[in-house]
Scaffold this active site. Structure first.
Site, PDB file in Angstrom:
ATOM      1  N   THR A 298       0.960  -1.039   0.144  1.00 32.76           N
ATOM      2  CA  THR A 298       0.188  -0.024   0.047  1.00 32.76           C
ATOM      3  C   THR A 298       0.956   1.227   0.014  1.00 32.76           C
ATOM      4  O   THR A 298       0.681   2.217  -0.799  1.00 32.76           O
ATOM      5  CB  THR A 298      -0.963   0.067   1.216  1.00 32.76           C
ATOM      6  OG1 THR A 298      -1.678  -1.081   1.265  1.00 32.76           O
ATOM      7  CG2 THR A 298      -1.759   1.208   1.169  1.00 32.76           C
TER       8      THR A 298
ATOM      9  N   TYR B  24     -12.955  -3.960  -1.674  1.00 31.53           N
ATOM     10  CA  TYR B  24     -14.317  -3.329  -2.055  1.00 31.53           C
ATOM     11  C   TYR B  24     -15.055  -4.428  -2.389  1.00 31.53           C
ATOM     12  O   TYR B  24     -16.505  -3.986  -1.960  1.00 31.53           O
ATOM     13  CB  TYR B  24     -13.881  -2.583  -3.643  1.00 31.53           C
ATOM     14  CG  TYR B  24     -15.004  -2.076  -4.172  1.00 31.53           C
ATOM     15  CD1 TYR B  24     -15.228  -0.959  -3.683  1.00 31.53           C
ATOM     16  CD2 TYR B  24     -15.701  -2.435  -5.180  1.00 31.53           C
ATOM     17  CE1 TYR B  24     -16.502  -0.168  -3.941  1.00 31.53           C
ATOM     18  CE2 TYR B  24     -16.932  -2.003  -5.628  1.00 31.53           C
ATOM     19  CZ  TYR B  24     -17.219  -0.663  -5.359  1.00 31.53           C
ATOM     20  OH  TYR B  24     -18.436   0.012  -5.712  1.00 31.53           O
TER      21      TYR B  24
ATOM     22  N   TYR C 156      -2.578  -9.938   4.554  1.00 29.33           N
ATOM     23  CA  TYR C 156      -2.613  -8.524   5.134  1.00 29.33           C
ATOM     24  C   TYR C 156      -3.796  -8.442   5.608  1.00 29.33           C
ATOM     25  O   TYR C 156      -4.860  -8.309   4.600  1.00 29.33           O
ATOM     26  CB  TYR C 156      -1.986  -7.886   3.952  1.00 29.33           C
ATOM     27  CG  TYR C 156      -1.908  -6.303   4.227  1.00 29.33           C
ATOM     28  CD1 TYR C 156      -1.899  -5.882   5.482  1.00 29.33           C
ATOM     29  CD2 TYR C 156      -1.579  -5.382   3.185  1.00 29.33           C
ATOM     30  CE1 TYR C 156      -1.889  -4.483   5.773  1.00 29.33           C
ATOM     31  CE2 TYR C 156      -1.470  -3.968   3.240  1.00 29.33           C
ATOM     32  CZ  TYR C 156      -1.615  -3.734   4.678  1.00 29.33           C
ATOM     33  OH  TYR C 156      -1.608  -2.219   4.905  1.00 29.33           O
TER      34      TYR C 156
ATOM     35  N   ARG D 240      -8.970   0.007   5.324  1.00 27.79           N
ATOM     36  CA  ARG D 240      -8.782   0.287   3.869  1.00 27.79           C
ATOM     37  C   ARG D 240      -9.622  -0.679   2.951  1.00 27.79           C
ATOM     38  O   ARG D 240      -9.951  -0.337   1.872  1.00 27.79           O
ATOM     39  CB  ARG D 240      -7.320   0.064   3.620  1.00 27.79           C
ATOM     40  CG  ARG D 240      -6.378   1.261   4.002  1.00 27.79           C
ATOM     41  CD  ARG D 240      -4.927   0.850   3.450  1.00 27.79           C
ATOM     42  NE  ARG D 240      -4.058   2.325   3.769  1.00 27.79           N
ATOM     43  CZ  ARG D 240      -4.011   3.428   3.128  1.00 27.79           C
ATOM     44  NH1 ARG D 240      -4.177   3.339   2.072  1.00 27.79           N
ATOM     45  NH2 ARG D 240      -2.912   3.993   3.706  1.00 27.79           N
TER      46      ARG D 240
ATOM     47  N   LYS E 163       0.369  -9.789   8.213  1.00 31.34           N
ATOM     48  CA  LYS E 163       0.685  -8.397   8.443  1.00 31.34           C
ATOM     49  C   LYS E 163      -0.622  -7.945   9.135  1.00 31.34           C
ATOM     50  O   LYS E 163      -1.689  -7.841   8.464  1.00 31.34           O
ATOM     51  CB  LYS E 163       1.149  -7.779   7.473  1.00 31.34           C
ATOM     52  CG  LYS E 163       1.206  -6.414   7.786  1.00 31.34           C
ATOM     53  CD  LYS E 163       1.656  -5.573   6.533  1.00 31.34           C
ATOM     54  CE  LYS E 163       1.537  -4.004   6.619  1.00 31.34           C
ATOM     55  NZ  LYS E 163       1.800  -3.159   5.492  1.00 31.34           N
TER      56      LYS E 163
ATOM     57  N   ILE F 210       6.175  -4.709   9.797  1.00 35.07           N
ATOM     58  CA  ILE F 210       6.214  -3.893   8.309  1.00 35.07           C
ATOM     59  C   ILE F 210       6.058  -2.529   8.417  1.00 35.07           C
ATOM     60  O   ILE F 210       4.853  -2.229   8.827  1.00 35.07           O
ATOM     61  CB  ILE F 210       5.238  -4.610   7.355  1.00 35.07           C
ATOM     62  CG1 ILE F 210       5.551  -6.150   7.085  1.00 35.07           C
ATOM     63  CG2 ILE F 210       5.452  -4.074   5.993  1.00 35.07           C
ATOM     64  CD1 ILE F 210       4.810  -7.085   6.505  1.00 35.07           C
TER      65      ILE F 210
END
Length: 295
Positions: free
Chosen positions: A47, A110, A136, A141, A164, A206
């Site tokens: 990202t 989405y 992840y 997000r 993550k 990370i």
């Protein structure tokens, strides 16, 4: 075990641009600076690397550059996420072909799949490519939150090796340790709470902040991994305002602004990300001073 290589501070690398194109020279220099600073791995095209606005060719080129520049000195975990399972498999296969050590695959965004849909997404990647995969989880997000129950199912698959976790929820890690087993690799994606995450049994971070301050982030994480908590708190206190400041505007604009102040790359981002707002720049500069990066 292969997953034991994945620990410590692993920067989520920015992708530098110049005049609308990927600045390959600057990217190579950034990778070298991170390795010289003592980081324990690299994540290109996540990202923070603005992967959503890179073309497929650019994405693949950045992964190739990262692997070539790292040259085996630290492991490379290539971003390979997509809300299309077929595309995620394609990016994972490319990462393996060019020599990446693992991939980081974000939960599908989405389209908001169910828990079963997320399980089948990762299982399809597991079945298609023999390469370690990190899940992840960043619900802020993506709009979906993968559960510990689903992670426990995924942990039984041979190529799904860890997570993550960018939720900032420190209660999850203890349950994941119990549910996913001793080989499950626990990486946080939230710099401000990394100290707590490590104290709860995490293996690394990370990190966005490492783009700006690799030496300090490496010193912090080395202290955590050695159980030197007083030293870790010292570095936490130096870095915490920088951790927060780098998200005062849409990421990675503040990080690129800070890096531009250090002469590392331009502050250019790709729309819909715009350059860091003038209003937050003083706070970023102050945080850089606290971290020892400016006079």
């Amino acid at each position: 075990m292969v997953q034991s290589h994945f620990k410590g501070v692993i920067p989520a690398l920015v992708t530098p641009f110049r005049d609308g194109e990927v600045d390959e020279k600057a990217f190579v220099s950034l990778v070298e600076r991170q390795i010289a600073g003592g980081v324990h791995g690299l994540v290109p095209v996540g990202t923070t690397g603005e992967t959503s606005t890179l073309s497929h060719d650019e994405h693949k080129r950045v992964v190739e550059l990262c692997v070539k520049t790292a040259a085996g000195r630290v492991p490379v975990i290539a971003g390979a996420g997509s809300n299309s399972t077929a595309e995620a498999i394609e990016l994972t296969a490319h990462a393996k072909a060019v020599g990446a050590d693992a991939v980081l695959v974000v939960t599908p965004y989405y389209n908001r799949p169910s828990q079963e849909g997320m399980y089948q997404h990762y299982k399809a990647i597991n079945d298609a490519v023999e390469l370690p995969v990190f899940v992840y989880n960043v619900p802020g997000r993506t709009g979906v939150d993968i559960s510990n129950d689903t992670l426990a199912r995924l942990a039984k698959l041979p190529n799904i090796v860890g997570i993550k976790d960018a939720t900032g929820d420190l209660t999850r890690i203890s349950l994941q340790r119990l549910m996913c087993g001793p080989d499950w690799v626990l990486l946080t994606g939230d710099d401000p709470t990394a100290l707590g995450y490590m104290a709860h049994g995490g293996h690394g971070v990370i990190s966005v902040t490492s783009n700006v301050a690799p030496d300090a982030c490496a010193a912090f994480m080395n202290a955590c991994m050695q159980g030197q908590w007083e030293t870790a708190r010292y570095w936490q206190d130096r870095l915490v305002r920088l951790h927060k400041a780098l998200f005062l505007d849409s990421s990675p604009a503040p990080t690129k602004f800070a890096m531009a102040q250090l002469g590392l790359c331009s502050d250019e981002a790709r729309l819909p990300i715009t350059p860091c707002a003038d209003a937050v720049r003083p706070a970023i500069l102050d945080a850089m001073r606290e971290a020892g990066l400016r006079e």
